[in-house]
Design an enzyme around this catalytic site. Structure first.
Site, PDB file in Angstrom:
ATOM      1  CB  THR A  88      -3.196   1.409   1.435  1.00 31.04           C
ATOM      2  OG1 THR A  88      -2.344   0.880   0.419  1.00 31.04           O
ATOM      3  CG2 THR A  88      -3.318   0.390   2.549  1.00 31.04           C
ATOM      4  CE  LYS A 101       5.361  20.575  20.238  1.00 29.88           C
ATOM      5  NZ  LYS A 101       4.111  21.191  20.686  1.00 29.88           N
ATOM      6  NE  ARG A 124       1.822   3.025   3.570  1.00 28.76           N
ATOM      7  CZ  ARG A 124       1.584   2.073   2.660  1.00 28.76           C
ATOM      8  NH1 ARG A 124       0.466   1.402   2.700  1.00 28.76           N
ATOM      9  NH2 ARG A 124       2.471   1.799   1.725  1.00 28.76           N
ATOM     10  CG  HIS A 141       1.180  -3.547   2.601  1.00 25.33           C
ATOM     11  ND1 HIS A 141       0.018  -3.342   3.311  1.00 25.33           N
ATOM     12  CD2 HIS A 141       1.017  -2.843   1.443  1.00 25.33           C
ATOM     13  CE1 HIS A 141      -0.796  -2.559   2.611  1.00 25.33           C
ATOM     14  NE2 HIS A 141      -0.218  -2.253   1.477  1.00 25.33           N
TER      15      HIS A 141
END
Lengths: 339, 339, 339
Positions: free
Chosen positions: A58, A86, A107, A135
């Site tokens: 992809t 973090k 993604r 998707h």
């Protein structure tokens, strides 16, 4: 939908006319994808190809589509940066990264994350897959492939006869396909799966509300005899209580050339979202189908480039300029005669 | 400094006139970064973007800056290659990699490694951060942002009033900023930190020797009432004996909209080197500041692209040619009106 | 061989005239690699740089070579995608990835995998190294370097005197070199290794069958006194029964400036496939050779770019068009005067 500057997050955004528009532009991209011509219309533009979860094909497909329009690609693979881990918010990540590019493909493993990111982004965002959620470019390339395969036989999406086969409970691609098919007329859908892996009821209802004929079954042979498209998906062993149980189902839903010859009409098209598991024990589409010209699985991935080029061209509003900035190909071109 | 062909390793290389030159060129890059125009001046040039330590945003920022000038980017992320771990010297690595590109940006976890690499490199090297040592482009983008924010108010870096807030002991960015401020006149610096995390004495001395007024305090509220810039940094929990102790400090140095409204002059600019920790327990800059137009943290990262473009253009000596090889933007441009 | 559209999988494909052709084209690439000129002949073409095993320098070298011809590069590093580990066949991977690019460079840890991949690929594939099997571009760049070094002394590959030194049993590069040398005449080969690490007999036979003079020895000093090229390789400690035994061998095969001065003819050229291990205990080529102008190890990696450009230009059939799409370099160019 007005594509210019829009985020592409979900197939729910698309009405029938929008689908039509994307597909027409995808058709127009074919000379460039096949290297009959080269265009540089997006020269100077940058795609931020942000894959916070790996997916080579992809990622490369989006990147190549952007390169084919003349643009550059900056990308990331996986949670390489510790900024997010973090405690950086998606809002901050989006605000920062959107300053580096003209359009972002993202993604991410978390459902909904791409939409959240898009809300803060200052440039258009295309969803490259957000976990179990959506998707959309995969769904669009599937439908585009069906349309293209039908068209070569003088047929249209209206009146389509399709069987979806395998794990219909968890398959994101078949769910999206059901939704998209509701935009069309007189579709006959056969849903072939073990009962434990059947299509969610709300999607079956949706198809019926759209006036479509739906048959639910767990018998493969009787389901594939009068269809245009056999859309196979993977049986996911890990969903079953035992490997033996899974193998039972797999045995029934395995398609190979002899089953194809015995049960399918000539020219029934075979599709699969890929990757297909070619190991002996899985093997939902046997390798002996590779010689079958109706195996469309690689035309699907090829079409993915066209659909992604179309979305970039629409979102960045260059559809009318693609040809103007084009010229002939100068190099050896193995792709030229493949379609 | 003669920029052409030079390595950019440390802010210590820069005199006031050099800073001025970088910033003037950065200003000239704005039409290209905002996609009002596209330039291809570095078409055919290659940036070796060598990140031997991950840092998505710095890596992408450098890469995008180079793409915006028309060049191509080859890159590496992490110690993917085992050559270095197998005993290859930095000398060899530099000699080899510098044969593949026209300029190299390098990030490496070991302090001093980029300078060592640069000595063997056959092309100019820009330090993208070498451990606890230097990250000169971050320092330059911080100062450039301060200058730009002041200028919009008719002010200059001479006469700046700034508070640096948080962990001033370990923060590489505030250390660099102190050094750079020594090049300017009549700066008022307020250093706000817990005593255990105070600015190293040699940097305080440097500021005082430059004739600047320095106040050291651990009280946030009284420090931010008459400043132009509040430069906040992260309180690093791992430096404290206990989480509870860290939380005490964090409580005091947390800036949010109500504190801002109560204590700051109007239009006080808020900066942060990012990423900011948006988790409840950290949250040095509250999300409720996101709507405050004086929150300049994303203008900082945007400015990073300009500063990096400027350094590339200076080192490769194309400043005068950028416009010549430029043209209008052809595609939808969300960035155009953001500054 | 007809290069247009061919896969480049093995040095066994090359006859003497093919080698000659590659090297002549590589020579013609020099102005572009040294940035005396820029060419855009492959503008719009895409290299799929598929590294399923990390190798920073080979990956960047291929990518830069393609960029130098004007093309774009999409790439992958490591088995990032789980498609292959999930049971996808190389056939499927090749069919999919070859739809995204015009030419593919592939590196893979499994011997034979690149050839298997190439069989299914719809575009030309260049082997970037498949495990212990082949790394043809490394072999070609080595031979190209030897030819170039000899030519500057008025000599040719016919009549070459070369010593190969170190672990000749496992070294893929020296094996390939032996095979390539069989295409030339009157070569004198001295094979210097501990007996346990000697060159496989079939390769020695091959050299002798080609009419070459072969000396097998484990004495370094006596072997390097009348040669044109000293090709050193790494002694691989892990192959020995003990570290002490390995150290014995390493002691004997270590080349440094004083040994060079004492034993070698002037202008004997030193080569190594890199990386060289610069740690004290290994150190097959001492750092004190870095000042020796006959140390050609970095000219080897530089030549790698030329050879890879040549292969791309040949496979994609643009050799005759490179100059037509070229122009002068516009930016500061540190590389211009290096050859």
């Amino acid at each position: 939908m007005n594509f210019t500057g829009s985020h592409i997050l979900s197939i729910e955004q698309f009405e029938r006319a929008d689908i039509q528009r994307v597909f027409d532009v995808a058709d127009a991209m074919e000379p460039y994808a096949l290297r009959r011509r080269v265009t540089r219309v997006l020269e100077g533009a940058i795609l931020g190809n942000m894959f916070f979860e790996p997916s080579t094909r992809t990622r490369v497909s989006f990147g190549s589509a952007f390169n084919l329009l003349g643009g550059d690609v900056r990308e990331t693979t996986g949670f390489e940066s510790s900024s997010i881990t973090k405690g950086e918010s998606l809002y901050d990540t989006a605000r920062v990264l959107s300053g580096y590019s003209d359009v972002i493909c993202m993604r991410h493993p978390a459902a909904g994350s791409v939409a959240e990111f898009a809300q803060a982004s200052r440039v258009p965002v295309i969803n490259g897959g957000d976990g179990a959620n959506e998707h959309p470019t995969q769904a669009l390339l599937d439908l585009y492939t069906i349309r293209k395969e039908l068209r070569s036989k003088g047929r249209t999406l209206d009146g389509l006869r399709i069987a979806m086969i395998g794990d219909l409970k968890h398959g994101r691609t078949v769910h999206s396909l059901c939704k998209l098919l509701c935009l069309f007329d007189r579709v006959q859908v056969t849903l072939v799966s073990p009962q434990e892996l059947s299509m969610p009821e709300y999607l079956v209802e949706g198809l019926r509300n759209a006036g479509h004929q739906v048959v639910v079954t767990d018998n493969l042979q009787t389901s594939i005899s009068r269809i245009d498209i056999a859309y196979s998906t993977r049986i996911q062993e890990e969903r079953f209580t035992s490997k033996n149980e899974a193998d039972l189902y797999r045995g029934r839903f395995r398609l190979n050339q002899s089953i194809y010859t015995e049960y399918c009409e000539p020219n029934t098209v075979i599709m699969h979202p890929l990757p297909r598991d070619s190991r002996q024990e899985a093997n939902e589409l046997d390798n002996d189908l590779n010689a079958n010209p109706n195996l469309a699985i690689f035309r699907q991935t090829d079409n993915g480039v066209l659909v992604r080029m179309a979305l970039f061209a629409l979102v960045l509003d260059v559809v009318d300029q693609v040809e103007k900035y084009s010229r002939d190909v100068r190099w050896y071109n193995a792709l030229r005669n493949q379609v």
